[in-house]
Every structure is written in C-alpha cells, then in structure tokens.
Design an enzyme around this catalytic site. Structure first.
Site, PDB file in Angstrom:
ATOM      1  N   SER A  10     -32.857 -18.707 -19.185  1.00 28.48           N
ATOM      2  CA  SER A  10     -31.870 -19.721 -18.702  1.00 28.48           C
ATOM      3  C   SER A  10     -31.560 -20.135 -20.075  1.00 28.48           C
ATOM      4  CB  SER A  10     -32.595 -20.627 -17.719  1.00 28.48           C
ATOM      5  OG  SER A  10     -32.979 -19.951 -16.406  1.00 28.48           O
ATOM      6  N   HIS A  13     -34.084 -29.752 -19.190  1.00 31.68           N
ATOM      7  CA  HIS A  13     -34.310 -28.316 -18.899  1.00 31.68           C
ATOM      8  C   HIS A  13     -33.374 -27.316 -19.714  1.00 31.68           C
ATOM      9  CE1 HIS A  13     -34.318 -24.530 -16.219  1.00 31.68           C
ATOM     10  NE2 HIS A  13     -35.684 -24.723 -16.602  1.00 31.68           N
ATOM     11  N   ASP A  59     -27.000 -17.992 -13.765  1.00 28.30           N
ATOM     12  CA  ASP A  59     -27.450 -17.798 -14.924  1.00 28.30           C
ATOM     13  C   ASP A  59     -27.977 -16.291 -15.219  1.00 28.30           C
ATOM     14  OD1 ASP A  59     -29.504 -18.705 -13.734  1.00 28.30           O
ATOM     15  OD2 ASP A  59     -30.327 -19.865 -15.349  1.00 28.30           O
ATOM     16  N   HIS A  60     -28.732 -16.061 -14.127  1.00 25.31           N
ATOM     17  CA  HIS A  60     -29.372 -14.808 -14.006  1.00 25.31           C
ATOM     18  C   HIS A  60     -29.770 -14.468 -12.521  1.00 25.31           C
ATOM     19  CE1 HIS A  60     -33.120 -16.817 -13.735  1.00 25.31           C
ATOM     20  NE2 HIS A  60     -32.830 -17.684 -14.645  1.00 25.31           N
TER      21      HIS A  60
END
Length: 538
Positions: A107, A168, A386-387
């Site tokens: 991420s 994060h 993001d994925h």
C-alpha cells in the site's frame, strides 16, 4: 394456444422480477437504456473545482463484485442484480499496480503512485524510486509531492478520512516522505534514522502540509510515552508511544490557533463521535479527529455511539472543506482487509471475508453520500483500489445464494466448501489428515475465516489490475489500461494543479472566472449606494 401467445407478449414491467428476466424484452430494454445513456455521454471539459479520491484498500474486482451481491442481499434481494453507487460512474479505466521493485505491490508504493504521480519502491512513502527502503539517507533529495500537497499550495482546502490510523501507508503517502511505512512515531524508528535527521510519519502529519481535516485512528503515535488514552485510560497498552516527549495534537492545535489571529476560523480536536457531532461545519477551518489509539474498528464491530462511520466522517469533511471558494481535495480510504490498514484490506489479510465486504459496502455508502453533497458539474470523484487480494468466489453457486454460503456440491474430498475462498492465508486448515468441512451457520459469522489453499500467518495481496471509476469534470481522462501513477496526473490536470497549472486551458479558465467577478472597488461602491438608498427610504 392464444393464452400462451398472450403470455409471451406480456410487458416485462408487469411480470415479477424473476419472470421478467425470462423474457428477451427485459434484457433488450435494459440494454437500450444503457445505450441511450452512452450516446448522451459528453466529455466534461470544465476545470474541476473539487476532487474526491475514494480508495478501497485491497478492493480488487472480485471484492467489488462480492460486495455488490452482499449489498443487494442486505436489502433483501438475491444480490447479483444490485448496483453499487460507484458502478454508476460513467468512465472507467484499469490500473497496473506493480511497484518498481515488486510484481505484487504493497500500500505504500501504490499510494505514492496514485497520490504523488510516480512509481516507487515498496514500503516507501512519498519518495521516488531512488530511495531505498529503511535507509534514511536515501530519502533526502528524492521527495515527491502529493496531489493533496499541491492542492493546498494552490489555495484549496484539503482533507484525509480513513478507517485506519492516519499515519498508515495509504493516507501517509498524501503528506509524508519516509523510507519506511512503519515509522509511525519516533518509537518505531531505528536510532540510525533518527540520528540522520529523518522524522516519523506522525510528526510529518503535523508539520509537512497544512491539512484542514484529518479523521481516522492513530492517537497513540501523537502523544508522549505513558500518556493515558482518553477512551481507554486503564489500558496501558493504549498509552501514548512517543519517546521525544512531543504532544503533536497540542502542537497542531497551537499552530492553527495562532493562525486564527490572521483571520482563520479556528481548529478543533475530537476523539469520539460525540465530539465530532458537536463540531459545527461553519465554526472551524481545521478539524482533527482521532477515534482510536491505532486503527478504527471494523464496521461490524463498531460502537455506533462512540465511533463515527466512514460515511459520517466523509460527510463532516465535505461540509467543512466545501466552504472554501477555491475548492477542495479530499482523500477517503477504507481498508477492506481485517487486520491493520484500510479495513477492507485488513479483513482480507485475516481471511475474514464478511468483515472485508462490509467495509466495501460502507465505502460505497460514503461514495453515495458524497454524491449527494457535491455536484458533478464542478467535482471530479474517483474511486479505485491500491491493489487486490487472493480472494475469489465460485463453486457454481445458484442465483440468490448467500455470498457467504456453500457451493451446491461437495468437493472431491467429500467435504462441503464455501463459495468464497482465499489462495493463501490463515484459513488453511488440516484436521485428521484432511480438510475440514465448511458448514452453516458458522460460515455466515462475521469472524469466520474462509479456507485458504496455502498456510500463511496473513493472506497476501495479489498482482492483477484494479478498476478506476470516475465522474465529473475531465472524468473521461480515465480510460483504457493505465499505469497506476497516471491517476494522480489525470486528477492534477483536471483541477489545473502542478505540473499542469500553466496549461492553456487552465489559463483560459482563470481568465474566464476572473472576468465574471466584479473588482472589489465597484462592489464597495455598490454596497455604499445600497446602504444610502436604505437610509433615504427610512
């Protein structure tokens, strides 16, 4: 014979939904409506005043499809025909998610791509590919600025909303430059990095960019060691973590209150839903809300009286940010995996599909609410991931089967299995020399771990492309198959932010907007005349 002939001619609208689907007219009419919408679609070439980027951490296409079904089943339907709010967006692209050094990304590297506009190395934040993970010195001179930072420099208000800690990887890429995504506070950094002058991510949150709205988790990284947490004062594990003695919340408030003397409206810090609800939209220009020591709780575990939802945080952010006449940029993240990070992502990492899919449904509700609070005429809204994850659903399940249900036939080992499965993760299990049978109602539980093919402590990301959905000004720029860093460039171009602020269309838009505004002096004269006329009338 005549009765059966009449039956085939019954208009689909007069039939029950399932019976209607059996008629060609049902599908033909639906396709015709979609064609009409497509033919009426015109590129919105206006400049985007506002940008909202929704990012479902780990929300790959299988997760989106399963979340659509879950949404429909929550509403009492069979689910498959349901439509997510984000799926109504007219423009779409696919994004390739690999990082410079990894085929399957994390991420941090992806966040740097879609927020800063450059591909980078995994586990690094806001740095080009010249930086090396964990090596502090390699970060200097290799910093790259995010679109959030550039929007703030252009005079827009900016905000971050996340269900994870605000330090994060995903939100961190919006403001931090760090050789490690794990340097949440100085207590998480090696001595060498501190000696070489690198700053932790929480410190950078307060000092790098003037962010108007910050909502999420992550209290413990902001306060000195042994500082009791306001919500869990008896639990020492939730205490502040900082070794340098800094109270970053107090620093942030002090800096914003100092600016209040220069015409700013003021700042507020809150740590629970009651505090958030008490903030009047027109009373502050800056709001920080940190609702947990680390990550916020999953929606299915959330205390609705003490913790705000992602929908509530998104609405509060938009109501504050949209008061800026120059517009705003807002980043909203929900992690779809149960563990730490966006909660979609955290749900998948722990192999708990129900937690992950509920987070995806909540992100979609936030997308819908944002659409009600803004206009597509001046707001570009982008939804992406993001994925993805090694998450899948199959097994020849019948229409209307619970998305968390069982396949209709047993596997070759004579054991039942769930439609949802993971390629790897903590759901791997062998009992008495074989795979245990899945069963109901256990598989419907919010903390049930679906089975995995390969045993791992946490489930992994996957490497396939992710979808990008867009609506609003310049949304047509999102098309085809693109590298993930293209997302930041398309958004910057749409809003005339660097490096595209000097584009001819941007200069023309500025001249047009200036031409429609009255210069200040005539406005003052007009006001004086109105006051004089009022006095004469009396």
């Amino acid at each position: 014979g005549s009765q059966s002939a009449q039956g085939t001619c019954t208009p689909p609208a007069l039939l029950s939904p399932l019976d209607a689907e059996k008629t060609p007219g049902y599908w033909n009419e639906g396709a015709r409506k979609s064609l009409e919408l497509a033919l009426a679609l015109q590129p919105g070439a206006r400049q985007a005043k506002n940008i909202i980027l929704f990012m479902g951490d780990g929300m790959g296409l299988p997760t989106m499809s399963a979340a659509r079904i879950y949404k429909g089943q929550l509403a009492g339907g069979s689910g498959e025909e349901s439509v997510l709010a984000m799926e109504t967006f007219p423009h779409m692209a696919l994004a390739k998610t690999y990082t410079i050094d990894r085929q399957v990304p994390d991420s941090a590297g992806t966040g740097t791509a879609y927020l800063c506009g450059v591909k980078a190395n995994a586990k690094t934040l806001g740095l080009s590919g010249a930086a090396i993970y964990g090596k502090c010195r390699t970060s200097f001179g290799n910093e790259v600025d995010s679109i959030l930072h550039r929007a703030r420099l252009a005079g827009k208000s900016v905000g971050i909303v996340t269900t994870t800690r605000v330090q994060h990887a995903s939100p961190g890429a919006a403001y931090a430059h760090s050789a490690s995504r794990s340097w949440y506070s100085d207590a998480n950094m090696p001595k060498e990095a501190l000696q070489e002058g690198c700053k932790d991510i929480a410190y950078q949150l307060v000092h790098n960019t003037d962010i108007n709205v910050i909502l999420g988790g992550g209290r413990m990284y902001m306060t000195p060691k042994r500082t009791p947490d306001p919500e869990y004062p008896e639990d020492s594990a939730q205490n502040g973590a900082r070794k340098d003695g800094l109270d970053l919340i107090a620093e942030w408030l002090s800096a914003k209150q100092h600016r209040l003397c220069s015409g700013w409206q003021g700042a507020r810090y809150v740590w629970d839903k009651k505090g958030l609800d008490a903030v009047k939209d027109d009373s502050v220009s800056h709001l920080m809300g940190l609702f947990e020591p680390k990550d916020m709780k999953y929606e299915l575990n959330r205390n609705t009286s003490t913790d705000p939802s992602i929908v509530e945080m998104t609405e509060k952010a938009i109501r504050i940010l949209r008061r800026n006449p120059n517009g705003f940029f807002l980043f909203v993240e929900d992690d779809h995996v149960p563990r730490a990070g966006g909660r979609i992502d955290h749900g998948h990492h722990s192999g708990r599909a129900k937690q992950a899919l509920m987070e995806a449904v909540m992100l979609d509700r936030a997308v819908a609410r944002a659409g009600e609070l803004t206009s597509t005429s001046d707001t570009l809204t982008v939804v992406t991931a993001d994925h993805s994850h090694v998450f899948t659903f199959g097994g020849n399940t019948l229409r209307g089967t619970s998305i968390f249900g069982l396949a209709p036939k047993k596997a070759k080992d004579k054991q039942a299995y769930t439609s949802i499965l993971y390629g790897n993760g903590p759901g791997y299990s062998i009992r008495n020399g074989g795979r245990p049978a899945a069963s109901l109602p256990a598989a419907e539980d919010k903390d049930y771990r679906q089975q995995a093919a390969v045993p791992l402590e946490t489930e992994t990301h996957s490497g396939e492309d992710v979808v990008v959905l867009a609506q609003g000004p310049m949304a047509h720029l999102f098309h085809g198959v693109q590298e993930q860093h293209y997302i930041a460039h398309a958004m910057a171009y749409a809003a005339c932010l660097e490096p595209y602020a000097a584009e001819p269309r941007c200069r023309a838009d500025r001249r047009a907007s200036h031409g429609t505004q009255c210069p200040p002096q005539p406005l003052l004269i007009l006001l004086a005349l109105c006051v004089a006329a009022h006095m004469v009338g009396r």
